[in-house]
Design a protein around this motif. Structure first.
Motif, PDB file in Angstrom:
ATOM      1  N   GLU A   1      39.329  22.419  48.027  1.00  0.00           N
ATOM      2  CA  GLU A   1      38.668  22.849  46.787  1.00  0.00           C
ATOM      3  C   GLU A   1      38.983  24.311  46.481  1.00  0.00           C
ATOM      4  OE1 GLU A   1      36.921  20.908  44.654  1.00  0.00           O
ATOM      5  OE2 GLU A   1      37.355  19.193  45.955  1.00  0.00           O
ATOM      6  N   LEU A   2      38.947  25.140  47.494  1.00  0.00           N
ATOM      7  CA  LEU A   2      39.236  26.560  47.295  1.00  0.00           C
ATOM      8  C   LEU A   2      40.691  26.787  46.915  1.00  0.00           C
ATOM      9  CD1 LEU A   2      37.099  28.096  50.166  1.00  0.00           C
ATOM     10  CD2 LEU A   2      36.659  28.253  47.702  1.00  0.00           C
TER      11      LEU A   2
ATOM     12  N   ALA B   1      44.802  28.452  42.799  1.00  0.00           N
ATOM     13  CA  ALA B   1      45.776  28.096  41.755  1.00  0.00           C
ATOM     14  C   ALA B   1      45.301  28.575  40.386  1.00  0.00           C
ATOM     15  CB  ALA B   1      46.007  26.581  41.751  1.00  0.00           C
ATOM     16  N   LEU B   2      44.036  28.401  40.107  1.00  0.00           N
ATOM     17  CA  LEU B   2      43.485  28.818  38.823  1.00  0.00           C
ATOM     18  C   LEU B   2      43.540  30.339  38.668  1.00  0.00           C
ATOM     19  CD1 LEU B   2      42.054  27.696  36.278  1.00  0.00           C
ATOM     20  CD2 LEU B   2      39.896  28.130  37.467  1.00  0.00           C
ATOM     21  N   MET B   3      43.156  31.050  39.713  1.00  0.00           N
ATOM     22  CA  MET B   3      43.167  32.507  39.641  1.00  0.00           C
ATOM     23  C   MET B   3      44.579  33.070  39.627  1.00  0.00           C
ATOM     24  SD  MET B   3      39.828  33.561  41.882  1.00  0.00           S
ATOM     25  CE  MET B   3      39.760  35.239  41.202  1.00  0.00           C
TER      26      MET B   3
ATOM     27  N   THR C   1      43.855  37.866  35.376  1.00  0.00           N
ATOM     28  CA  THR C   1      42.769  38.794  35.050  1.00  0.00           C
ATOM     29  C   THR C   1      41.391  38.165  35.277  1.00  0.00           C
ATOM     30  OG1 THR C   1      42.778  38.155  32.712  1.00  0.00           O
ATOM     31  CG2 THR C   1      44.170  40.034  33.349  1.00  0.00           C
ATOM     32  N   MET C   2      41.362  36.915  35.698  1.00  0.00           N
ATOM     33  CA  MET C   2      40.095  36.229  35.944  1.00  0.00           C
ATOM     34  C   MET C   2      39.370  36.877  37.119  1.00  0.00           C
ATOM     35  SD  MET C   2      39.444  32.289  37.157  1.00  0.00           S
ATOM     36  CE  MET C   2      39.737  31.528  35.574  1.00  0.00           C
ATOM     37  N   THR C   3      38.063  37.050  36.968  1.00  0.00           N
ATOM     38  CA  THR C   3      37.213  37.500  38.066  1.00  0.00           C
ATOM     39  C   THR C   3      36.134  36.444  38.281  1.00  0.00           C
ATOM     40  OG1 THR C   3      35.749  38.751  36.616  1.00  0.00           O
ATOM     41  CG2 THR C   3      37.612  39.946  37.592  1.00  0.00           C
TER      42      THR C   3
ATOM     43  N   LEU D   1      39.867  33.089  50.016  1.00  0.00           N
ATOM     44  CA  LEU D   1      40.674  33.359  48.819  1.00  0.00           C
ATOM     45  C   LEU D   1      41.536  34.606  49.017  1.00  0.00           C
ATOM     46  CD1 LEU D   1      38.066  32.584  46.015  1.00  0.00           C
ATOM     47  CD2 LEU D   1      39.844  31.084  46.911  1.00  0.00           C
ATOM     48  N   LYS D   2      40.975  35.624  49.656  1.00  0.00           N
ATOM     49  CA  LYS D   2      41.757  36.834  49.966  1.00  0.00           C
ATOM     50  C   LYS D   2      42.955  36.485  50.840  1.00  0.00           C
ATOM     51  CE  LYS D   2      37.829  39.942  50.211  1.00  0.00           C
ATOM     52  NZ  LYS D   2      37.093  40.853  51.105  1.00  0.00           N
ATOM     53  N   SER D   3      42.729  35.604  51.813  1.00  0.00           N
ATOM     54  CA  SER D   3      43.817  35.232  52.728  1.00  0.00           C
ATOM     55  C   SER D   3      44.941  34.504  52.002  1.00  0.00           C
ATOM     56  CB  SER D   3      43.288  34.363  53.874  1.00  0.00           C
ATOM     57  OG  SER D   3      43.067  33.021  53.459  1.00  0.00           O
ATOM     58  N   LYS D   4      44.644  33.987  50.826  1.00  0.00           N
ATOM     59  CA  LYS D   4      45.648  33.296  50.016  1.00  0.00           C
ATOM     60  C   LYS D   4      46.251  34.198  48.947  1.00  0.00           C
ATOM     61  CE  LYS D   4      45.142  29.356  52.087  1.00  0.00           C
ATOM     62  NZ  LYS D   4      46.216  28.681  52.789  1.00  0.00           N
ATOM     63  N   GLY D   5      45.926  35.500  49.009  1.00  0.00           N
ATOM     64  CA  GLY D   5      46.565  36.463  48.122  1.00  0.00           C
ATOM     65  C   GLY D   5      45.773  36.882  46.904  1.00  0.00           C
TER      66      GLY D   5
END
Length: 93
Positions: free
Chosen positions: A18-19, A24-26, A31-33, A64-68
């Motif tokens: 899910e994360l 992928a979306l971010m 610029t999405m937060t 999410l940080k670990s994915k960049g």
């Protein structure tokens, strides 16, 4: 929605999937937060649940940080049992 094992904060494989969709979306919208929210049931004390949910939200943000994804694009917020999705709250059997 992602789910955690009882009293745990680690990201399960189903939650990772899910994360990965959030990643992928971010990535698509740079610029999405987001505010990563976490909630609990009311089985433990309100303070315990607030701490647990905060740690769960942080765990998801760390994933999410670990994915960049840049940390400045995310905030982790634990709501504990303060926003129940059902009628199960303290004092309800």
């Amino acid at each position: 929605n992602i789910y955690y094992d009882r009293n745990k904060v680690n990201i399960r494989s189903d939650a990772a999937s899910e994360l990965d969709e959030v990643v992928a979306l971010m990535t698509k919208y740079p610029t999405m937060t987001i505010e990563m929210r976490s909630h609990t049931d009311s089985r433990a004390t309100a303070q315990y649940n607030k701490t647990l949910s905060g740690n769960r939200a942080k765990s998801a943000v760390d994933y999410l940080k670990s994915k960049g994804i840049a940390p400045k694009r995310m905030v982790a917020k634990g709501y504990g049992e303060s926003l129940p999705l059902n009628k199960c709250k303290d004092g309800v059997k």
